[in-house]
Design an enzyme around this catalytic site. Structure first.
Site, PDB file in Angstrom:
ATOM      1  N   ARG A 120       3.388  -9.010  26.292  1.00 53.29           N
ATOM      2  CA  ARG A 120       1.995  -8.771  26.694  1.00 53.29           C
ATOM      3  C   ARG A 120       1.883  -8.152  28.090  1.00 53.29           C
ATOM      4  O   ARG A 120       0.860  -8.284  28.753  1.00 53.29           O
ATOM      5  CB  ARG A 120       1.173 -10.058  26.594  1.00 53.29           C
ATOM      6  CG  ARG A 120       1.099 -10.607  25.173  1.00 53.29           C
ATOM      7  CD  ARG A 120       0.160 -11.794  25.072  1.00 53.29           C
ATOM      8  NE  ARG A 120       0.080 -12.258  23.690  1.00 53.29           N
ATOM      9  CZ  ARG A 120       0.890 -13.174  23.160  1.00 53.29           C
ATOM     10  NH1 ARG A 120       1.826 -13.730  23.926  1.00 53.29           N
ATOM     11  NH2 ARG A 120       0.764 -13.537  21.905  1.00 53.29           N
ATOM     12  N   LYS A 142      -2.572   5.917  31.238  1.00 50.47           N
ATOM     13  CA  LYS A 142      -2.711   6.146  29.799  1.00 50.47           C
ATOM     14  C   LYS A 142      -1.322   6.297  29.190  1.00 50.47           C
ATOM     15  O   LYS A 142      -0.538   7.137  29.629  1.00 50.47           O
ATOM     16  CB  LYS A 142      -3.549   7.389  29.526  1.00 50.47           C
ATOM     17  CG  LYS A 142      -5.031   7.178  29.723  1.00 50.47           C
ATOM     18  CD  LYS A 142      -5.827   8.456  29.542  1.00 50.47           C
ATOM     19  CE  LYS A 142      -5.824   8.954  28.132  1.00 50.47           C
ATOM     20  NZ  LYS A 142      -6.704  10.128  27.946  1.00 50.47           N
ATOM     21  N   GLU A 184      -1.560  22.246  32.694  1.00 53.09           N
ATOM     22  CA  GLU A 184      -2.296  21.091  33.204  1.00 53.09           C
ATOM     23  C   GLU A 184      -2.777  21.325  34.633  1.00 53.09           C
ATOM     24  O   GLU A 184      -3.851  20.870  35.016  1.00 53.09           O
ATOM     25  CB  GLU A 184      -1.422  19.834  33.146  1.00 53.09           C
ATOM     26  CG  GLU A 184      -1.208  19.273  31.749  1.00 53.09           C
ATOM     27  CD  GLU A 184      -2.420  18.502  31.215  1.00 53.09           C
ATOM     28  OE1 GLU A 184      -3.463  18.458  31.895  1.00 53.09           O
ATOM     29  OE2 GLU A 184      -2.303  17.948  30.112  1.00 53.09           O
ATOM     30  N   LYS A 223      -7.138  13.545  40.058  1.00 58.94           N
ATOM     31  CA  LYS A 223      -7.086  12.543  38.987  1.00 58.94           C
ATOM     32  C   LYS A 223      -7.419  11.160  39.530  1.00 58.94           C
ATOM     33  O   LYS A 223      -8.122  10.383  38.870  1.00 58.94           O
ATOM     34  CB  LYS A 223      -5.713  12.543  38.322  1.00 58.94           C
ATOM     35  CG  LYS A 223      -5.659  11.639  37.095  1.00 58.94           C
ATOM     36  CD  LYS A 223      -4.465  11.923  36.219  1.00 58.94           C
ATOM     37  CE  LYS A 223      -4.574  11.183  34.889  1.00 58.94           C
ATOM     38  NZ  LYS A 223      -3.467  11.517  33.960  1.00 58.94           N
ATOM     39  N   GLU A 233     -11.737   5.391  30.485  1.00 60.89           N
ATOM     40  CA  GLU A 233     -12.232   6.593  29.812  1.00 60.89           C
ATOM     41  C   GLU A 233     -13.473   6.325  28.959  1.00 60.89           C
ATOM     42  O   GLU A 233     -13.565   6.722  27.801  1.00 60.89           O
ATOM     43  CB  GLU A 233     -11.129   7.221  28.940  1.00 60.89           C
ATOM     44  CG  GLU A 233     -11.386   8.690  28.632  1.00 60.89           C
ATOM     45  CD  GLU A 233     -10.252   9.349  27.865  1.00 60.89           C
ATOM     46  OE1 GLU A 233     -10.478   9.765  26.722  1.00 60.89           O
ATOM     47  OE2 GLU A 233      -9.147   9.453  28.421  1.00 60.89           O
ATOM     48  N   ARG A 237     -13.933  10.111  32.942  1.00 61.32           N
ATOM     49  CA  ARG A 237     -12.502  10.386  32.780  1.00 61.32           C
ATOM     50  C   ARG A 237     -12.221  11.318  31.608  1.00 61.32           C
ATOM     51  O   ARG A 237     -11.181  11.994  31.567  1.00 61.32           O
ATOM     52  CB  ARG A 237     -11.715   9.082  32.619  1.00 61.32           C
ATOM     53  CG  ARG A 237     -10.214   9.327  32.544  1.00 61.32           C
ATOM     54  CD  ARG A 237      -9.373   8.076  32.680  1.00 61.32           C
ATOM     55  NE  ARG A 237      -7.954   8.409  32.589  1.00 61.32           N
ATOM     56  CZ  ARG A 237      -6.960   7.577  32.821  1.00 61.32           C
ATOM     57  NH1 ARG A 237      -7.219   6.330  33.170  1.00 61.32           N
ATOM     58  NH2 ARG A 237      -5.714   7.967  32.708  1.00 61.32           N
ATOM     59  N   ASN A 241      -9.711  15.745  29.619  1.00 58.29           N
ATOM     60  CA  ASN A 241      -9.282  16.248  28.317  1.00 58.29           C
ATOM     61  C   ASN A 241      -9.674  17.715  28.093  1.00 58.29           C
ATOM     62  O   ASN A 241      -9.613  18.198  26.954  1.00 58.29           O
ATOM     63  CB  ASN A 241      -9.874  15.382  27.196  1.00 58.29           C
ATOM     64  CG  ASN A 241      -9.313  13.975  27.204  1.00 58.29           C
ATOM     65  OD1 ASN A 241      -8.105  13.775  27.187  1.00 58.29           O
ATOM     66  ND2 ASN A 241     -10.200  12.988  27.256  1.00 58.29           N
ATOM     67  N   HIS A 244      -7.866  19.876  25.532  1.00 59.90           N
ATOM     68  CA  HIS A 244      -7.015  19.013  24.728  1.00 59.90           C
ATOM     69  C   HIS A 244      -7.467  18.878  23.276  1.00 59.90           C
ATOM     70  O   HIS A 244      -6.638  18.681  22.390  1.00 59.90           O
ATOM     71  CB  HIS A 244      -6.922  17.626  25.363  1.00 59.90           C
ATOM     72  CG  HIS A 244      -6.076  17.582  26.595  1.00 59.90           C
ATOM     73  ND1 HIS A 244      -6.316  18.382  27.692  1.00 59.90           N
ATOM     74  CD2 HIS A 244      -4.970  16.835  26.899  1.00 59.90           C
ATOM     75  CE1 HIS A 244      -5.397  18.119  28.622  1.00 59.90           C
ATOM     76  NE2 HIS A 244      -4.586  17.196  28.166  1.00 59.90           N
ATOM     77  N   HIS A 248      -4.398  19.723  21.148  1.00 56.15           N
ATOM     78  CA  HIS A 248      -3.662  18.750  20.338  1.00 56.15           C
ATOM     79  C   HIS A 248      -3.525  19.227  18.895  1.00 56.15           C
ATOM     80  O   HIS A 248      -2.493  18.995  18.242  1.00 56.15           O
ATOM     81  CB  HIS A 248      -4.355  17.392  20.375  1.00 56.15           C
ATOM     82  CG  HIS A 248      -4.125  16.638  21.639  1.00 56.15           C
ATOM     83  ND1 HIS A 248      -4.780  15.457  21.932  1.00 56.15           N
ATOM     84  CD2 HIS A 248      -3.305  16.865  22.693  1.00 56.15           C
ATOM     85  CE1 HIS A 248      -4.377  15.006  23.120  1.00 56.15           C
ATOM     86  NE2 HIS A 248      -3.484  15.854  23.593  1.00 56.15           N
ATOM     87  N   HIS A 260       2.928  20.980  25.132  1.00 59.44           N
ATOM     88  CA  HIS A 260       1.605  20.471  25.494  1.00 59.44           C
ATOM     89  C   HIS A 260       0.851  21.365  26.473  1.00 59.44           C
ATOM     90  O   HIS A 260      -0.316  21.713  26.244  1.00 59.44           O
ATOM     91  CB  HIS A 260       1.745  19.071  26.089  1.00 59.44           C
ATOM     92  CG  HIS A 260       0.444  18.452  26.481  1.00 59.44           C
ATOM     93  ND1 HIS A 260      -0.497  18.038  25.563  1.00 59.44           N
ATOM     94  CD2 HIS A 260      -0.094  18.202  27.707  1.00 59.44           C
ATOM     95  CE1 HIS A 260      -1.542  17.552  26.205  1.00 59.44           C
ATOM     96  NE2 HIS A 260      -1.333  17.631  27.501  1.00 59.44           N
TER      97      HIS A 260
END
Length: 349
Positions: A120, A142, A184, A223, A233, A237, A241, A244, A248, A260
């Site tokens: 955990r 993330k 990016e 960021k 997010e 936030r 993306n 993206h 993606h 990517h």
């Protein structure tokens, strides 16, 4: 040295310093004393840096284990994740111990997700060795792996206790990975950091690698400002993306042969053109974006079909029922969030 502090559920520093890898324990010891540690890396990165990192930790009393897997986005999957977690258990790692991600985005995502879920949650450190991971994926917490249905669909939020970025590690990157990371980097320029775009126009990063430390710091600070406002997010936030949603889909349709950052570049270009058609954005923005992408040797078109991209969007994390939240560039250096139906999204292509 540049130090950027991230205020989140787990506050931590991002340290950007040349040759920091040669004295890694100076940064780790104040946070985590000698304990069992697993260094996660891929076969490309491990051949360059694993011995250096392991030797320093061992000298200071850490018990070091190494988990090295084959490089490539296709390795960022559920089977590899479970194998990593089983390895952690076989070494009797406890909640007081440490995981270190030594590598690019795939390594960082894999190790971060394992750290988030094993017992955990245990502490982990990000040591990014690619441009893309340095400016983006190593920061913000993330973590995820890919599923058959789409990219990054199984994951968790887990902040590291430290991000240690040594820009000299980028010297071993092939040119195509510098180019990939620039996708990016340019994205950040559209998140209310237009000065970054100006800097990149005058000195394209691929041709001026001496500017990389400053570029990394600017992207990380951008960021950090967003993550501190919206760690999970639920709002702003999502601006991170940009490019993206379509990107993606391109990655998935090409079985990750389009990396990517390249896919994000194409996704930004497609969305910018769609913004002219759908939102009345200035066509000059599209021309300037294309010029900047091409100056960094990034692609701006794809042979992936509209149907393939839209099908992938149905599995996008920002999709909710019949709608999806997209990031639309509104002018050169600025973008906004917008909720559209999947039918409306098709019009952006």
């Amino acid at each position: 040295m540049k130090r950027i502090h991230i205020n989140a559920s787990q506050s931590y520093d991002v340290i950007i310093e040349e040759h920091a890898l040669s004295r890694i324990t100076d940064y780790i010891l104040p946070l985590k004393g000698p304990c069992p540690v697993i260094i996660v890396s891929d076969d490309n990165v491990a051949s360059h840096y694993m011995d250096t990192v392991s030797a320093q930790l061992t000298e200071k009393g850490y018990t070091v284990h190494q988990y090295v897997f084959p490089h490539g986005e296709e390795e960022k999957n559920a089977h590899r994740l479970i194998d990593l977690v089983e390895f952690m258990a076989s070494k009797s790692l406890t909640r007081k111990d440490l995981l270190i991600a030594l590598g690019g985005g795939v390594v960082g995502d894999m190790a971060g997700f394992a750290a988030a879920t094993y017992l955990r949650g245990i502490d982990y450190i990000q040591i990014p060795t690619s441009l893309l991971s340095a400016v983006d994926s190593s920061v913000g917490g993330k973590t995820a792996v890919n599923l058959e249905a789409g990219k990054n669909l199984w994951g968790a939020f887990k902040q590291p206790i430290l991000v240690l970025c040594d820009p000299t590690t980028l010297n071993t990157l092939p040119r195509e990975e510098w180019i990939n990371g620039c996708g990016e980097v340019i994205k950040y320029g559209f998140l209310n950091v237009p000065g970054l775009l100006t800097q990149l126009e005058h000195k394209p990063l691929v041709d001026h690698p001496d500017t990389v430390s400053d570029i990394i710091a600017r992207c990380v600070q951008a960021k950090a400002d967003i993550v501190e406002q919206d760690e999970r997010e639920t709002g702003v936030r999502a601006l991170l993306n940009l490019g993206h949603t379509f990107g993606h889909g391109i990655e998935k349709a090409t079985h990750f042969e389009t990396p990517h950052g390249n896919a994000v570049a194409i996704g930004m270009m497609l969305m910018a053109k769609g913004a002219v058609f759908m939102d009345g954005a200035d066509p000059d923005m599209v021309a300037k974006l294309q010029t900047l992408l091409e100056a960094h040797y990034l692609p701006t078109t794809t042979k992936v079909t509209k149907a393939e991209i839209l099908d992938a969007a149905k599995h996008d994390k920002k999709s909710q029922g019949s709608t999806i939240k997209i990031v639309v560039p509104v002018s050169y250096g600025h973008a906004k969030l917008k909720v559209v139906t999947h039918e409306e999204l098709a019009n952006y292509l």
